[in-house]
Design a protein around this motif. Structure first.
Motif, PDB file in Angstrom:
ATOM      1  N   LYS A  70      48.195   9.640 -10.369  1.00 28.26           N
ATOM      2  CA  LYS A  70      47.017   8.780 -10.277  1.00 28.26           C
ATOM      3  C   LYS A  70      46.967   8.051  -8.946  1.00 28.26           C
ATOM      4  CE  LYS A  70      43.327   7.192 -12.181  1.00 28.26           C
ATOM      5  NZ  LYS A  70      42.221   8.097 -12.513  1.00 28.26           N
ATOM      6  N   TYR A  71      48.086   7.600  -8.473  1.00 28.32           N
ATOM      7  CA  TYR A  71      48.103   6.915  -7.177  1.00 28.32           C
ATOM      8  C   TYR A  71      47.692   7.868  -6.055  1.00 28.32           C
ATOM      9  CZ  TYR A  71      49.859   4.597  -3.018  1.00 28.32           C
ATOM     10  OH  TYR A  71      49.970   4.048  -1.763  1.00 28.32           O
ATOM     11  N   LEU A  72      48.169   9.102  -6.092  1.00 24.80           N
ATOM     12  CA  LEU A  72      47.789  10.073  -5.064  1.00 24.80           C
ATOM     13  C   LEU A  72      46.297  10.394  -5.131  1.00 24.80           C
ATOM     14  CD1 LEU A  72      50.841  12.519  -5.225  1.00 24.80           C
ATOM     15  CD2 LEU A  72      50.405  10.712  -3.560  1.00 24.80           C
ATOM     16  N   ASP A  73      45.740  10.506  -6.338  1.00 26.54           N
ATOM     17  CA  ASP A  73      44.311  10.793  -6.468  1.00 26.54           C
ATOM     18  C   ASP A  73      43.464   9.644  -5.930  1.00 26.54           C
ATOM     19  OD1 ASP A  73      44.855  13.217  -7.590  1.00 26.54           O
ATOM     20  OD2 ASP A  73      44.633  12.539  -9.675  1.00 26.54           O
ATOM     21  N   LEU A  74      43.801   8.424  -6.296  1.00 31.05           N
ATOM     22  CA  LEU A  74      43.020   7.275  -5.823  1.00 31.05           C
ATOM     23  C   LEU A  74      43.097   7.133  -4.306  1.00 31.05           C
ATOM     24  CD1 LEU A  74      43.872   4.606  -8.570  1.00 31.05           C
ATOM     25  CD2 LEU A  74      41.784   5.956  -8.351  1.00 31.05           C
ATOM     26  N   SER A  75      44.265   7.349  -3.742  1.00 29.55           N
ATOM     27  CA  SER A  75      44.397   7.255  -2.282  1.00 29.55           C
ATOM     28  C   SER A  75      43.574   8.333  -1.588  1.00 29.55           C
ATOM     29  CB  SER A  75      45.870   7.366  -1.894  1.00 29.55           C
ATOM     30  OG  SER A  75      46.640   6.345  -2.495  1.00 29.55           O
ATOM     31  N   ARG A  76      43.592   9.549  -2.121  1.00 29.66           N
ATOM     32  CA  ARG A  76      42.825  10.638  -1.503  1.00 29.66           C
ATOM     33  C   ARG A  76      41.332  10.379  -1.610  1.00 29.66           C
ATOM     34  NH1 ARG A  76      40.930  15.176  -3.971  1.00 29.66           N
ATOM     35  NH2 ARG A  76      42.159  14.650  -5.828  1.00 29.66           N
ATOM     36  N   TRP A  77      40.850   9.907  -2.750  1.00 26.20           N
ATOM     37  CA  TRP A  77      39.424   9.612  -2.902  1.00 26.20           C
ATOM     38  C   TRP A  77      38.979   8.489  -1.980  1.00 26.20           C
ATOM     39  CZ3 TRP A  77      39.797   9.633  -8.955  1.00 26.20           C
ATOM     40  CH2 TRP A  77      39.818  10.958  -9.393  1.00 26.20           C
ATOM     41  N   ARG A  78      39.814   7.482  -1.803  1.00 28.63           N
ATOM     42  CA  ARG A  78      39.412   6.365  -0.947  1.00 28.63           C
ATOM     43  C   ARG A  78      39.333   6.795   0.512  1.00 28.63           C
ATOM     44  NH1 ARG A  78      41.113   1.316   1.357  1.00 28.63           N
ATOM     45  NH2 ARG A  78      39.600  -0.292   0.759  1.00 28.63           N
ATOM     46  N   GLN A  79      40.241   7.621   0.965  1.00 21.36           N
ATOM     47  CA  GLN A  79      40.169   8.132   2.328  1.00 21.36           C
ATOM     48  C   GLN A  79      38.919   8.986   2.530  1.00 21.36           C
ATOM     49  OE1 GLN A  79      43.862  10.151   3.086  1.00 21.36           O
ATOM     50  NE2 GLN A  79      45.076   8.273   3.043  1.00 21.36           N
ATOM     51  N   MET A  80      38.588   9.813   1.548  1.00 17.32           N
ATOM     52  CA  MET A  80      37.367  10.610   1.645  1.00 17.32           C
ATOM     53  C   MET A  80      36.124   9.731   1.657  1.00 17.32           C
ATOM     54  SD  MET A  80      38.501  13.610  -1.039  1.00 17.32           S
ATOM     55  CE  MET A  80      36.991  14.534  -0.917  1.00 17.32           C
ATOM     56  N   ASN A  81      36.115   8.657   0.862  1.00 18.87           N
ATOM     57  CA  ASN A  81      34.966   7.754   0.837  1.00 18.87           C
ATOM     58  C   ASN A  81      34.757   7.061   2.174  1.00 18.87           C
ATOM     59  OD1 ASN A  81      34.474   8.393  -1.829  1.00 18.87           O
ATOM     60  ND2 ASN A  81      35.530   6.612  -2.647  1.00 18.87           N
ATOM     61  N   ARG A 104      29.428  18.057  -2.912  1.00 20.49           N
ATOM     62  CA  ARG A 104      30.002  17.143  -3.899  1.00 20.49           C
ATOM     63  C   ARG A 104      31.524  17.174  -3.904  1.00 20.49           C
ATOM     64  NH1 ARG A 104      26.668  18.759  -9.212  1.00 20.49           N
ATOM     65  NH2 ARG A 104      27.210  20.823  -8.414  1.00 20.49           N
ATOM     66  N   GLN A 105      32.108  18.158  -3.241  1.00 16.92           N
ATOM     67  CA  GLN A 105      33.564  18.219  -3.140  1.00 16.92           C
ATOM     68  C   GLN A 105      34.112  17.292  -2.063  1.00 16.92           C
ATOM     69  OE1 GLN A 105      35.117  19.943  -5.441  1.00 16.92           O
ATOM     70  NE2 GLN A 105      33.176  20.753  -6.245  1.00 16.92           N
ATOM     71  N   ASN A 106      33.210  16.613  -1.333  1.00 17.74           N
ATOM     72  CA  ASN A 106      33.649  15.732  -0.245  1.00 17.74           C
ATOM     73  C   ASN A 106      33.980  14.323  -0.704  1.00 17.74           C
ATOM     74  OD1 ASN A 106      33.281  17.844   1.569  1.00 17.74           O
ATOM     75  ND2 ASN A 106      31.154  17.264   1.989  1.00 17.74           N
ATOM     76  N   GLY A 107      33.960  14.071  -2.004  1.00 20.71           N
ATOM     77  CA  GLY A 107      34.361  12.756  -2.493  1.00 20.71           C
ATOM     78  C   GLY A 107      33.280  12.105  -3.333  1.00 20.71           C
ATOM     79  N   PRO A 108      33.590  10.971  -3.930  1.00 19.81           N
ATOM     80  CA  PRO A 108      32.607  10.273  -4.775  1.00 19.81           C
ATOM     81  C   PRO A 108      31.353   9.845  -4.029  1.00 19.81           C
ATOM     82  CG  PRO A 108      34.827   9.479  -5.222  1.00 19.81           C
ATOM     83  CD  PRO A 108      34.932  10.355  -4.025  1.00 19.81           C
ATOM     84  N   TYR A 109      31.482   9.361  -2.792  1.00 20.00           N
ATOM     85  CA  TYR A 109      30.299   8.933  -2.043  1.00 20.00           C
ATOM     86  C   TYR A 109      29.379  10.118  -1.767  1.00 20.00           C
ATOM     87  CZ  TYR A 109      32.335   4.325  -1.143  1.00 20.00           C
ATOM     88  OH  TYR A 109      32.859   3.054  -1.270  1.00 20.00           O
ATOM     89  N   ALA A 110      29.940  11.263  -1.489  1.00 17.03           N
ATOM     90  CA  ALA A 110      29.118  12.453  -1.259  1.00 17.03           C
ATOM     91  C   ALA A 110      28.360  12.845  -2.523  1.00 17.03           C
ATOM     92  CB  ALA A 110      30.011  13.602  -0.780  1.00 17.03           C
ATOM     93  N   ARG A 111      28.970  12.687  -3.675  1.00 13.09           N
ATOM     94  CA  ARG A 111      28.272  13.004  -4.920  1.00 13.09           C
ATOM     95  C   ARG A 111      27.118  12.026  -5.168  1.00 13.09           C
ATOM     96  NH1 ARG A 111      33.569  14.791  -6.399  1.00 13.09           N
ATOM     97  NH2 ARG A 111      34.280  12.692  -6.937  1.00 13.09           N
ATOM     98  N   LEU A 112      27.300  10.766  -4.794  1.00  8.16           N
ATOM     99  CA  LEU A 112      26.206   9.806  -4.934  1.00  8.16           C
ATOM    100  C   LEU A 112      25.029  10.175  -4.039  1.00  8.16           C
ATOM    101  CD1 LEU A 112      28.234   8.059  -6.556  1.00  8.16           C
ATOM    102  CD2 LEU A 112      27.366   6.077  -5.295  1.00  8.16           C
ATOM    103  N   LEU A 113      25.290  10.543  -2.792  1.00  6.96           N
ATOM    104  CA  LEU A 113      24.210  10.920  -1.888  1.00  6.96           C
ATOM    105  C   LEU A 113      23.505  12.186  -2.377  1.00  6.96           C
ATOM    106  CD1 LEU A 113      22.685  10.493   0.773  1.00  6.96           C
ATOM    107  CD2 LEU A 113      24.443  11.856   1.909  1.00  6.96           C
ATOM    108  N   TYR A 114      24.260  13.129  -2.884  1.00  4.25           N
ATOM    109  CA  TYR A 114      23.657  14.360  -3.388  1.00  4.25           C
ATOM    110  C   TYR A 114      22.708  14.068  -4.546  1.00  4.25           C
ATOM    111  CZ  TYR A 114      23.297  18.903  -5.693  1.00  4.25           C
ATOM    112  OH  TYR A 114      22.821  20.046  -6.286  1.00  4.25           O
ATOM    113  N   GLU A 115      23.133  13.251  -5.506  1.00  5.05           N
ATOM    114  CA  GLU A 115      22.292  12.942  -6.654  1.00  5.05           C
ATOM    115  C   GLU A 115      21.053  12.144  -6.237  1.00  5.05           C
ATOM    116  OE1 GLU A 115      22.662  14.134  -9.565  1.00  5.05           O
ATOM    117  OE2 GLU A 115      24.637  15.048  -9.277  1.00  5.05           O
ATOM    118  N   ALA A 116      21.192  11.217  -5.283  1.00  4.25           N
ATOM    119  CA  ALA A 116      20.052  10.402  -4.858  1.00  4.25           C
ATOM    120  C   ALA A 116      19.010  11.247  -4.136  1.00  4.25           C
ATOM    121  CB  ALA A 116      20.542   9.268  -3.958  1.00  4.25           C
ATOM    122  N   VAL A 117      19.442  12.099  -3.214  1.00  2.00           N
ATOM    123  CA  VAL A 117      18.493  12.952  -2.486  1.00  2.00           C
ATOM    124  C   VAL A 117      17.843  13.961  -3.435  1.00  2.00           C
ATOM    125  CG1 VAL A 117      18.281  14.619  -0.616  1.00  2.00           C
ATOM    126  CG2 VAL A 117      19.728  12.618  -0.322  1.00  2.00           C
TER     127      VAL A 117
END
Length: 351
Positions: A70-81, A104-117
């Motif tokens: 879990k720590y590795l996943d959170l760190s990787r997602w935050r760097q991508m964001n 959408r594979q570029n991180g949570p922020y990329a998924r937000l932009l994809y859904e909004a557009v």
């Protein structure tokens, strides 16, 4: 050579006498027998006690696996964001971004932009801005909720281990004590160390195993929970910024550009921070009210209204007349009148 041999050979041990040397020998023997006693305790435990210790060891491995992963996943997602946020802040038009399902594979922020557009393109660009922004905000809310669920995955496993491991260890402890008292009863009621030691040792081993699972899990759970809350706040702020940015772009696209008239040079727009002198106000010329032509009114013939008829008075019934005649001589009224007249005459004579 171990630490006890070094201490026995020190000058302080020689000055301490034989009792000190004997104490060091006993500690050395206990140190050498720790590993054997732990294995022997597990071997002498009951089947139920062994099952509890093995289960707690598996829980300990599971807890460490979940915490590290879990720590590795959170760190990787935050760097991508952070990398994606720095990239899109340089973009001039987010609504014109070329999106694809692979982004959408570029991180949570990329998924937000994809859904909004994707939501913004469901409605025509020249339509009502309020409807278009409603679609964008709803899409962002759904995307943020999905990302929050993804952030909090596997946290329930750690929470369960933190809460359940001490109780499982307590179950093993109670079981070991019960076995110890049962052995004492079988031996005829004599409470000897040899009869009670295996059960008590098995009980304490289960307690230690439960604490070894719960203590690291509670520290890891609190650390990861704080990290998850921070990332949830960051993604909510990013979604709010994304909605504001898209709203500004929609409003800007609805304002048509001003075209200069024919024969006039194109003037650059004045910066907002540059003061612009006010234009002089000239007195307005007097304006006379417009004269309207008279309106012809049609003649209306006078009509004589006859007076309303007066109704005849209603006849009033008169009461019958009572005949008036001389009163009889013995009437009381006549006697009273005569007395009054005699009194009046006598008063006049005295005057």
């Amino acid at each position: 050579m171990n630490v006890f041999t070094i201490l026995n050979s020190s000058p302080g041990a020689e000055r301490g006498g034989d009792w000190a040397a004997h104490g060091w020998v006993m500690l050395a023997q206990a140190n050498d027998a720790v590993g054997f006693n732990l294995g022997a305790t597990f071997a002498r435990a009951e089947l139920f006690g062994k099952a509890i210790v093995i289960l707690l060891l598996l829980f300990s491995l599971l807890a460490w696996t979940v915490m590290i992963g879990k720590y590795l996943d959170l760190s990787r997602w935050r760097q991508m964001n952070l990398a994606f946020q720095a990239k899109i802040k340089q973009s001039l038009a987010l609504l014109e971004t070329n999106i694809s399902p692979g982004m959408r594979q570029n991180g949570p922020y990329a998924r937000l932009l994809y859904e909004a557009v994707q939501a913004a393109r469901q409605y025509r660009a020249d339509g009502e801005a309020r409807v278009r922004m409603g679609l964008i905000e709803n899409a962002l809310q759904r995307a943020v909720a999905e990302e929050c669920v993804r952030y909090e995955t596997k946290m329930v496993v750690l929470g369960s281990l933190v809460s359940g491991a001490p109780f499982i260890g307590l179950l093993g402890t109670v079981w070991g004590v019960m076995v110890a008292f049962s052995a004492m009863g079988v031996s005829g009621g004599a409470a000897t160390v040899q009869s009670m030691a295996p059960g008590v040792a098995s009980a304490l081993l289960a307690t230690v195993s439960g604490l070894l699972v719960a203590i690291p899990s509670v520290f890891g759970y609190n650390f990861l929970l704080t990290h998850v809350k921070m990332m949830i706040t960051e993604i909510e702020n990013f979604a709010s910024w994304l909605a504001d940015r898209m709203e500004l772009e929609i409003e800007a696209s609805r304002i048509p550009p001003e075209e200069p008239e024919a024969g006039q040079p194109v003037v650059a727009p004045t910066p907002l921070l540059t003061p612009v002198p006010a234009a002089p106000v000239w007195p307005a010329a007097p304006v006379s009210p417009p004269t309207l032509p008279p309106v012809a009114r049609p003649a209306v013939a006078a009509t004589k209204i006859p007076p309303a008829p007066v109704p005849a008075p209603l006849p009033v019934a008169q009461p019958p007349a009572t005949p008036v005649g001389p009163l009889p001589p013995g009437d009381p009224a006549v006697a009273a009148a005569e007395r009054y007249l005699r009194l009046d005459v006598s008063e006049d004579g005295q005057r």
